[in-house]
Design a protein around this motif. Structure first.
Motif, PDB file in Angstrom:
ATOM      1  N   ASP A 326      -6.706   6.364  -0.243  1.00 29.62           N
ATOM      2  CA  ASP A 326      -6.994   7.807  -0.243  1.00 29.62           C
ATOM      3  C   ASP A 326      -6.101   8.540  -1.237  1.00 29.62           C
ATOM      4  OD1 ASP A 326      -8.935   7.430   1.660  1.00 29.62           O
ATOM      5  OD2 ASP A 326      -7.697   8.106   3.349  1.00 29.62           O
ATOM      6  N   MET A 327      -4.910   7.987  -1.474  1.00 27.54           N
ATOM      7  CA  MET A 327      -3.983   8.571  -2.448  1.00 27.54           C
ATOM      8  C   MET A 327      -4.316   8.139  -3.880  1.00 27.54           C
ATOM      9  SD  MET A 327      -0.465   7.698  -0.368  1.00 27.54           S
ATOM     10  CE  MET A 327       0.463   7.653  -1.897  1.00 27.54           C
ATOM     11  N   ASP A 328      -5.286   7.218  -4.021  1.00 23.03           N
ATOM     12  CA  ASP A 328      -5.581   6.597  -5.314  1.00 23.03           C
ATOM     13  C   ASP A 328      -4.359   5.876  -5.872  1.00 23.03           C
ATOM     14  OD1 ASP A 328      -8.274   7.357  -5.475  1.00 23.03           O
ATOM     15  OD2 ASP A 328      -7.734   9.337  -6.235  1.00 23.03           O
ATOM     16  N   TYR A 329      -3.580   5.282  -4.960  1.00 24.08           N
ATOM     17  CA  TYR A 329      -2.402   4.554  -5.409  1.00 24.08           C
ATOM     18  C   TYR A 329      -2.855   3.242  -6.052  1.00 24.08           C
ATOM     19  CZ  TYR A 329       2.442   3.168  -5.686  1.00 24.08           C
ATOM     20  OH  TYR A 329       3.669   2.807  -6.177  1.00 24.08           O
ATOM     21  N   PRO A 330      -2.205   2.805  -7.131  1.00 27.80           N
ATOM     22  CA  PRO A 330      -2.690   1.649  -7.891  1.00 27.80           C
ATOM     23  C   PRO A 330      -2.508   0.298  -7.173  1.00 27.80           C
ATOM     24  CG  PRO A 330      -1.235   3.032  -9.222  1.00 27.80           C
ATOM     25  CD  PRO A 330      -1.091   3.481  -7.816  1.00 27.80           C
ATOM     26  N   ASN A 331      -3.432  -0.609  -7.483  1.00 28.72           N
ATOM     27  CA  ASN A 331      -3.339  -2.047  -7.166  1.00 28.72           C
ATOM     28  C   ASN A 331      -3.165  -2.346  -5.678  1.00 28.72           C
ATOM     29  OD1 ASN A 331      -3.397  -2.256  -9.968  1.00 28.72           O
ATOM     30  ND2 ASN A 331      -1.173  -2.451 -10.130  1.00 28.72           N
ATOM     31  N   VAL A 332      -3.876  -1.609  -4.842  1.00 24.13           N
ATOM     32  CA  VAL A 332      -3.795  -1.842  -3.393  1.00 24.13           C
ATOM     33  C   VAL A 332      -4.672  -3.038  -3.029  1.00 24.13           C
ATOM     34  CG1 VAL A 332      -4.226  -0.864  -1.110  1.00 24.13           C
ATOM     35  CG2 VAL A 332      -3.368   0.599  -2.958  1.00 24.13           C
ATOM     36  N   PHE A 333      -4.107  -3.962  -2.220  1.00 22.27           N
ATOM     37  CA  PHE A 333      -4.870  -5.143  -1.805  1.00 22.27           C
ATOM     38  C   PHE A 333      -4.485  -5.528  -0.381  1.00 22.27           C
ATOM     39  CE2 PHE A 333      -5.141  -9.793  -1.261  1.00 22.27           C
ATOM     40  CZ  PHE A 333      -6.501  -9.967  -1.456  1.00 22.27           C
ATOM     41  N   HIS A 334      -5.505  -5.832   0.427  1.00 19.45           N
ATOM     42  CA  HIS A 334      -5.280  -6.282   1.805  1.00 19.45           C
ATOM     43  C   HIS A 334      -6.210  -7.462   2.063  1.00 19.45           C
ATOM     44  CE1 HIS A 334      -6.058  -5.750   6.351  1.00 19.45           C
ATOM     45  NE2 HIS A 334      -4.922  -6.408   6.198  1.00 19.45           N
ATOM     46  N   PHE A 335      -5.633  -8.661   2.211  1.00 20.16           N
ATOM     47  CA  PHE A 335      -6.428  -9.847   2.519  1.00 20.16           C
ATOM     48  C   PHE A 335      -6.999  -9.676   3.927  1.00 20.16           C
ATOM     49  CE2 PHE A 335      -7.417 -14.262   3.345  1.00 20.16           C
ATOM     50  CZ  PHE A 335      -7.744 -14.762   2.084  1.00 20.16           C
ATOM     51  N   PRO A 336      -8.288 -10.003   4.139  1.00 19.92           N
ATOM     52  CA  PRO A 336      -8.910  -9.793   5.455  1.00 19.92           C
ATOM     53  C   PRO A 336      -8.105 -10.412   6.601  1.00 19.92           C
ATOM     54  CG  PRO A 336     -10.559 -10.455   3.837  1.00 19.92           C
ATOM     55  CD  PRO A 336      -9.220 -10.594   3.161  1.00 19.92           C
ATOM     56  N   ASN A 337      -8.032  -9.676   7.700  1.00 19.97           N
ATOM     57  CA  ASN A 337      -7.348 -10.141   8.918  1.00 19.97           C
ATOM     58  C   ASN A 337      -5.891 -10.488   8.698  1.00 19.97           C
ATOM     59  OD1 ASN A 337      -9.588  -9.955  10.699  1.00 19.97           O
ATOM     60  ND2 ASN A 337     -10.422 -11.836   9.837  1.00 19.97           N
ATOM     61  N   GLN A 338      -5.251  -9.767   7.770  1.00 18.81           N
ATOM     62  CA  GLN A 338      -3.830  -9.991   7.518  1.00 18.81           C
ATOM     63  C   GLN A 338      -3.029  -8.749   7.873  1.00 18.81           C
ATOM     64  OE1 GLN A 338      -1.067 -11.209   6.901  1.00 18.81           O
ATOM     65  NE2 GLN A 338      -1.382 -13.324   6.290  1.00 18.81           N
ATOM     66  N   ILE A 339      -1.700  -8.924   7.933  1.00 17.89           N
ATOM     67  CA  ILE A 339      -0.830  -7.779   8.240  1.00 17.89           C
ATOM     68  C   ILE A 339       0.070  -7.454   7.039  1.00 17.89           C
ATOM     69  CG2 ILE A 339      -0.898  -8.230  10.712  1.00 17.89           C
ATOM     70  CD1 ILE A 339       1.883  -9.442  10.527  1.00 17.89           C
ATOM     71  N   ILE A 340      -0.272  -8.027   5.879  1.00 15.43           N
ATOM     72  CA  ILE A 340       0.449  -7.738   4.637  1.00 15.43           C
ATOM     73  C   ILE A 340      -0.435  -6.880   3.747  1.00 15.43           C
ATOM     74  CG2 ILE A 340       1.377  -8.730   2.511  1.00 15.43           C
ATOM     75  CD1 ILE A 340       2.283 -11.140   4.090  1.00 15.43           C
ATOM     76  N   VAL A 341       0.146  -5.821   3.186  1.00 16.14           N
ATOM     77  CA  VAL A 341      -0.564  -4.952   2.249  1.00 16.14           C
ATOM     78  C   VAL A 341       0.258  -4.894   0.962  1.00 16.14           C
ATOM     79  CG1 VAL A 341      -1.491  -2.643   1.807  1.00 16.14           C
ATOM     80  CG2 VAL A 341      -1.503  -3.570   4.137  1.00 16.14           C
ATOM     81  N   THR A 342      -0.380  -5.219  -0.164  1.00 23.08           N
ATOM     82  CA  THR A 342       0.314  -5.183  -1.453  1.00 23.08           C
ATOM     83  C   THR A 342      -0.148  -3.977  -2.265  1.00 23.08           C
ATOM     84  OG1 THR A 342      -1.351  -6.601  -2.486  1.00 23.08           O
ATOM     85  CG2 THR A 342       0.562  -7.685  -1.535  1.00 23.08           C
ATOM     86  N   PHE A 343       0.731  -3.538  -3.182  1.00 25.83           N
ATOM     87  CA  PHE A 343       0.449  -2.370  -4.019  1.00 25.83           C
ATOM     88  C   PHE A 343       1.446  -2.349  -5.173  1.00 25.83           C
ATOM     89  CE2 PHE A 343       2.882  -1.440  -0.226  1.00 25.83           C
ATOM     90  CZ  PHE A 343       4.043  -0.862  -0.706  1.00 25.83           C
ATOM     91  N   LYS A 344       1.209  -1.459  -6.129  1.00 21.71           N
ATOM     92  CA  LYS A 344       2.101  -1.353  -7.273  1.00 21.71           C
ATOM     93  C   LYS A 344       3.516  -0.996  -6.820  1.00 21.71           C
ATOM     94  CE  LYS A 344       2.813   1.066 -11.677  1.00 21.71           C
ATOM     95  NZ  LYS A 344       2.331   2.128 -12.594  1.00 21.71           N
ATOM     96  N   LYS A 345       4.496  -1.632  -7.421  1.00 23.52           N
ATOM     97  CA  LYS A 345       5.895  -1.413  -7.045  1.00 23.52           C
ATOM     98  C   LYS A 345       6.272   0.053  -7.229  1.00 23.52           C
ATOM     99  CE  LYS A 345       9.149  -3.231  -9.631  1.00 23.52           C
ATOM    100  NZ  LYS A 345      10.037  -4.266 -10.212  1.00 23.52           N
ATOM    101  N   PRO A 346       6.801   0.710  -6.187  1.00 24.68           N
ATOM    102  CA  PRO A 346       7.195   2.116  -6.288  1.00 24.68           C
ATOM    103  C   PRO A 346       8.503   2.290  -7.072  1.00 24.68           C
ATOM    104  CG  PRO A 346       6.890   1.432  -3.994  1.00 24.68           C
ATOM    105  CD  PRO A 346       6.975   0.196  -4.829  1.00 24.68           C
ATOM    106  N   ILE A 347       8.979   3.516  -7.109  1.00 25.08           N
ATOM    107  CA  ILE A 347      10.239   3.800  -7.793  1.00 25.08           C
ATOM    108  C   ILE A 347      11.381   3.074  -7.076  1.00 25.08           C
ATOM    109  CG2 ILE A 347       9.430   6.041  -8.657  1.00 25.08           C
ATOM    110  CD1 ILE A 347      11.088   7.370  -6.431  1.00 25.08           C
ATOM    111  N   PRO A 348      12.459   2.743  -7.798  1.00 15.93           N
ATOM    112  CA  PRO A 348      13.563   1.967  -7.200  1.00 15.93           C
ATOM    113  C   PRO A 348      14.138   2.571  -5.919  1.00 15.93           C
ATOM    114  CG  PRO A 348      13.802   2.038  -9.578  1.00 15.93           C
ATOM    115  CD  PRO A 348      12.657   2.952  -9.248  1.00 15.93           C
ATOM    116  N   ALA A 349      14.195   3.895  -5.840  1.00 13.62           N
ATOM    117  CA  ALA A 349      14.774   4.531  -4.654  1.00 13.62           C
ATOM    118  C   ALA A 349      13.982   4.180  -3.396  1.00 13.62           C
ATOM    119  CB  ALA A 349      14.823   6.044  -4.839  1.00 13.62           C
TER     120      ALA A 349
END
Length: 388
Positions: A326-349
């Motif tokens: 919904d935020m249009d955040y880049p490279n979001v991926f969720h493998f079906p039936n998993q509890i891990i969500v990947t996305f573009k690395k945020p700022i270091p802070a």
């Protein structure tokens, strides 16, 4: 003078521990990147019980009590039986409680190696390049020839490359194959059905194949999934699960199970008179309190409790995925039936604050029991602010 110095040193130690406790309680609220439950009130009764101050050493085989009496092997066997029932092998299994997933993977590979060697086959270990880092190290420790398999962008095994790699092997070589039930970064799960199809297509004898399942994170969720495969009935020979991940033990630990008949073919009695038990585990002395941790969690939650928690974590992972999309955040991926969500690395802070695991330009959140929708909302609000 010495008494005064001793009191000052003790006071300084108590103060330091108090500050450390406060710091870790704060860190627990933003522990998003790694698959552990940072604080588990379910285990508070054990932490303050008299059991916590006892020396409990489960040296050697869980089914042989040994000479010493200060151990928790009866609890360990009950905990192992709980997991064996979950996977439908309660009538044909051997196992023990390990120090964690790496030791569980090591033991599965160790079993596969000696099983093949005892049958006159030279073992070869196959695993995808998206697998846990412990596998390559374990192959080196065991002196097993390692043959990496390509993974798809999702992290799932490339079955065409599996086919190509298996074709390279000679008939005198025994295959040890790692099945990922949740890769480290993306949570990808390999298909046992597709792997068996490749093996059958190549007309490889089942006796030449030992399959080890790395289910470190998903071991107590996978059996409840709609499309879960009956692993041991379809060809899996051993499985490793972490106890400090989804089950929620407060100390690092794990479970390894193998088919008993395969285990018996791999290892002899290895009797050790000094401790009065069989030397069938990687480590000699083992922490008996870990067995109590797992036994108590299993008693409190039961199979239905794990199922409910697992489905809630998957639902929260879907919620996080939707929020990021919904935020249009880049490279979001969720493998079906998993509890891990990947996305573009945020700022270091944000990486530092939320203790995110990163790999190149990718980060992930492991949606464990403590990561509620309200915590997801707080993270996403900070993430959105960081890109605006």
């Amino acid at each position: 003078m010495k008494e005064s110095e001793d009191l000052e040193r003790l006071a300084a130690a108590e103060i330091r521990l108090s500050y450390f406790l406060a710091e870790q309680i704060k860190n627990a609220t933003t522990y998003f990147g790694y698959p552990e439950v940072p604080e588990n009130n379910d285990l508070s009764i054990l932490g303050i019980s008299s059991l916590a101050k006892l020396h409990l050493n489960n040296a050697g085989d869980p089914w042989v009590h040994g000479n010493a009496k200060m151990h928790t092997k009866a609890f360990e066997r009950e905990a192992l039986d709980f997991v064996a029932q979950l996977y439908g092998i309660e009538d044909n299994y051997w196992g023990y409680i390990t120090s964690g997933g790496t030791e569980g993977n090591l033991y599965g590979m160790y079993t596969g190696r000696d099983y093949h060697l005892n049958q006159g086959r030279q073992p070869v270990f196959l695993f995808t390049d998206s697998s846990h880092y412990s596998l390559a190290k374990n192959a080196h420790l065991l002196g097993i020839k390692a043959l990496p398999i390509n993974a798809r962008p999702s992290g799932e095994m490339d079955y065409d490359d599996l086919n190509a790699q298996l074709k390279k092997l000679e008939k005198k070589e025994g295959i040890i194959l790692n099945l990922n039930l949740g890769t480290t970064m993306t949570g990808a799960m390999d298909s046992l059905e597709d792997i068996i199809a490749v093996i059958k297509t190549l007309k490889i004898s089942p006796e030449r194949v030992f399959i080890h399942a790395d289910a470190a994170l998903m071991g107590f969720i996978y059996p409840f999934l709609d499309r879960a495969e009956p692993l041991f009935k379809k060809g899996v020979n051993s499985i490793a699960i972490s106890g400090h991940k989804f089950p929620g033990a407060i100390h690092p630990c794990g479970i390894v199970l193998s088919q008993k008949d395969i285990h018996d073919k791999a290892f002899g009695r290895n009797w050790v008179p000094y401790v009065g038990t069989k030397d069938t585990t990687i480590s000699g002395s083992r922490n008996g309190f870990l067995a109590l941790n797992l036994w108590y969690i299993f008693q409190k939650k039961g199979l239905q409790g794990f199922k409910l928690e697992g489905m809630q974590c998957i639902e929260n992972a879907k919620y996080l995925t939707q929020k990021l999309n919904d935020m249009d955040y880049p490279n979001v991926f969720h493998f079906p039936n998993q509890i891990i969500v990947t996305f573009k690395k945020p700022i270091p802070a944000l990486v530092r604050k939320y203790q995110l695991a990163t790999q190149e330009d990718m980060a992930h959140i492991v949606v464990m029991q403590h990561i509620t929708k309200s915590r997801i909302d707080s993270f996403c609000a900070e993430l959105l602010e960081s890109v605006n």
